[in-house]
Design an enzyme around this catalytic site. Structure first.
Site, PDB file in Angstrom:
ATOM      1  N   THR A 462      10.095   4.991  -4.495  1.00 14.74           N
ATOM      2  CA  THR A 462       9.628   4.690  -5.849  1.00 14.74           C
ATOM      3  C   THR A 462       8.110   4.749  -5.838  1.00 14.74           C
ATOM      4  O   THR A 462       7.469   4.206  -4.938  1.00 14.74           O
ATOM      5  CB  THR A 462      10.124   3.314  -6.317  1.00 14.74           C
ATOM      6  OG1 THR A 462      11.551   3.376  -6.435  1.00 14.74           O
ATOM      7  CG2 THR A 462       9.535   2.945  -7.678  1.00 14.74           C
ATOM      8  N   PHE A 464       4.795   3.559  -7.494  1.00 12.93           N
ATOM      9  CA  PHE A 464       4.311   2.446  -8.307  1.00 12.93           C
ATOM     10  C   PHE A 464       2.893   2.746  -8.780  1.00 12.93           C
ATOM     11  O   PHE A 464       2.120   3.407  -8.076  1.00 12.93           O
ATOM     12  CB  PHE A 464       4.280   1.145  -7.486  1.00 12.93           C
ATOM     13  CG  PHE A 464       5.644   0.567  -7.207  1.00 12.93           C
ATOM     14  CD1 PHE A 464       6.197  -0.398  -8.049  1.00 12.93           C
ATOM     15  CD2 PHE A 464       6.390   0.978  -6.104  1.00 12.93           C
ATOM     16  CE1 PHE A 464       7.454  -0.935  -7.801  1.00 12.93           C
ATOM     17  CE2 PHE A 464       7.649   0.452  -5.849  1.00 12.93           C
ATOM     18  CZ  PHE A 464       8.178  -0.510  -6.698  1.00 12.93           C
TER      19      PHE A 464
END
Ligand code: PEP
Ligand code: MN
Length: 561
Positions: A462, A464
């Site tokens: 992921t 960020f």
């Protein structure tokens, strides 16, 4: 475990010890680099090395002022003069310094100047010295003796803890074996064993471990993969002329390459490389209060871990219910910064956050990627065949589709919080249910992992973003994010893209989102290589103003590796 070990063991303390020096935390989510010459040779040389290391983002400076040398005729170090030079380098760069103390009667003097006191391999069983550093209030870096067993190494650390000082970092630096192809044999297998046995942070020193600069980087990379919390490495401007350990000292170009490689590997093994320029402000450790960092989710959520990965464990994560709350608290400065997921490599963009970037007056100041490993979590004792329902975040469901498709009999119940799903089955005593979340969430909540690594593909990251109430563009920024809309006529988007091409700018992402309240009209989100300080980026933005209906510069920041 040997009976003489009481304080250093995992039985004595389950959670890892975090050793803090300024804003740097050793033993947490970040992989720490301590770099510098073997010895402080003179003022000019040390200050130049410190400046260059600082510009590369290194957070801890090493350098010996008192040198333990095999021959009495070798350079013995600049002694107190060397300590003063190290202190001057710290003043200039903000980098805390680690330096060796050779004897108990030097401890007060060295502690006056150093931030971390190093006990060298030759002194690991100098028990009076261990007792002396046990009674000070500064971190101690304890190197493994070159013939020390695991028990002896831990017993040496036990001396320091028994004296009342728990701020101890263990360092594997190579031992004597029958192998003679390297100066010592770097015992990397010690790292996972130590990890099991002790709560203390563990770093690796491949410079002394190999004695040859050709082999330092491969062993450093192996060290991070083995689970070390950091690296101590010797770097010199002119290793051929070094007064000690020249053959094992890296040239700066080798060291820069090593940092790049470490930055790529870190997320794969669940860490972030600690680089000072990624943090919002340089002199952050002069701050009087901890940074408040907003994130969405319960404690134990991936986003909370992301806060620690970027800001370190000195930050105070603020758990909030929604992404909107995160933006709100950053815009109103109730929190200093926020951390939001923007994109996942398996499940795609997090559209809500794209829309909030448009709506709120915040700037992007950083990005990083974190590897996401999902686990099937249940009450201790629950078996796979007992499961009837799975509580999971829609993102987690999307990322674990292959595993879940093997169990069509399970009912999937959506919850908007990964750690919260574990808390839910725990608090409601749901013995026939499981949740999907991080290993940290399971551990924190005292739940068991039924199956590890259930994401459809292990390459699950992921990305960020770090958001701030104001723009902060540092000299390492190399990526810029924009949002714009074009008039609804033929070629309008094409013309904007052509402007990037004409200025020789590489687009790394283009995403469109519907404009709210304007059906079938779109906002374009563009990530481009280059910083707002680059003339080509400035020119392009100026040109775009003339061909867009709306344009917002979200920020410039160092791109994640
Ligand atoms: C050093 O760090 O320069 C040093 C002397 O290390 P060791 O004690 O591991 O030989
Ligand atoms: Mn050395």
């Amino acid at each position: 475990m040997a009976p003489q070990l009481k304080l250093v063991t995992r039985e004595a303390k389950k959670e890892k010890t975090l050793v803090r020096v300024g804003d740097t935390v050793i033993g947490g989510e970040k992989f720490i680099i301590m770099a510098g010459p073997c010895a402080v040779e003179n003022r000019e040389m040390l200050l130049e090395i410190a400046d260059r290391l600082h510009r590369l983002g290194v957070t801890i400076l090493r350098g010996g002022a008192f040198k333990p040398r095999t021959s009495p005729y070798s350079f013995q170090g600049l002694r107190e003069e060397g300590l003063k030079i190290l202190a001057e380098a710290r003043e200039r760069t903000g980098m805390p310094v680690v330096t060796e103390v050779l004897s108990a009667d030097q401890v007060d003097l060295v502690a006056e100047y150093a931030d971390i006191l190093q006990i060298g391999a030759r002194n690991m069983q100098n028990f009076e010295l261990l007792k002396a550093v046990g009674s000070i209030d500064k971190p101690v870096l304890l190197k493994r003796g070159m013939a020390a067993t695991l028990e002896e190494f831990l017993a040496a650390a036990e001396y320091i803890l028994a004296g009342g000082n728990e701020q101890v970092i263990l360092c594997e630096r190579g031992i004597r074996t029958f192998s003679n192809h390297s100066r010592f044999t770097l015992d990397l297998s010690l790292i996972p064993v130590l990890r099991d046995m002790t709560h203390l942070p563990i770093i690796v020193d491949p410079s002394h471990g190999t004695g040859n600069r050709r082999y330092v980087s491969p062993m450093a990379l192996a060290g991070i993969a083995a689970g070390a919390d950091g690296l101590m490495v010797e770097v010199h401007l002119d290793p051929e002329k070094a007064l000690s350990d020249g053959p094992q000292s890296l040239y700066f170009n080798q060291f820069e390459k090593l940092l790049r490689d470490l930055e790529v590997i870190s997320p794969v093994v669940g860490r972030q490389l600690d680089l000072s320029y990624k943090m919002p402000s340089e002199a952050t450790w002069k701050r009087t209060r901890p940074l408040r960092i907003a994130y969405q989710g319960e404690p134990g959520a991936f986003s909370e871990r992301a806060v620690y990965q970027y800001f370190g464990e000195t930050a105070h994560p603020q758990s909030l219910v929604s992404f909107r709350d995160v933006f709100q608290q950053v815009q109103t400065r109730e929190c200093d910064y926020g951390v939001i997921p923007i994109e996942n490599s398996l499940s795609g963009s997090i559209h809500e956050n794209y829309d909030l970037l448009l709506e709120y007056d915040v700037a992007i100041i950083g990005e990083f990627k974190m590897r996401i490993v999902h686990n099937l979590i249940a009450h201790p004792g629950t078996r796979l065949e007992d499961i009837r329902r799975v509580y999971a975040h829609p993102q987690a469901v999307a990322q674990c589709r292959l595993f879940l498709s093997q169990h069509p009999e399970w009912e999937i119940i959506q919850v908007y919080d990964t750690a919260g799903s574990v808390k839910h089955i725990r608090d409601h005593q749901l013995k026939d249910a499981a949740a999907i979340a991080s290993a940290q969430a399971a551990e924190k909540l005292g739940m068991a992992i039924l199956k590890e690594g259930i994401e459809s593909n292990p390459q699950n990251y992921t990305r960020f973003l770090v958001i701030s109430p104001e723009h902060i563009v540092n000299e390492k920024a190399n990526k810029t994010s924009l949002i714009y809309s074009t008039p609804n006529k033929p070629g309008a988007l094409f013309r904007t893209l052509q402007t990037f091409a004409e200025n020789n700018l590489n687009l790394v992402k283009l995403e469109s989102r519907p404009r709210s309240g304007r059906p079938w009209e779109y906002m374009f989100y563009v990530d481009v290589e280059g910083s707002l300080f680059d003339p080509a980026v400035k020119r392009t933005i100026d040109a775009l103003r003339g061909m867009t209906e709306f344009l917002k510069v979200l920020g410039s920041y160092p791109a994640s590796a």
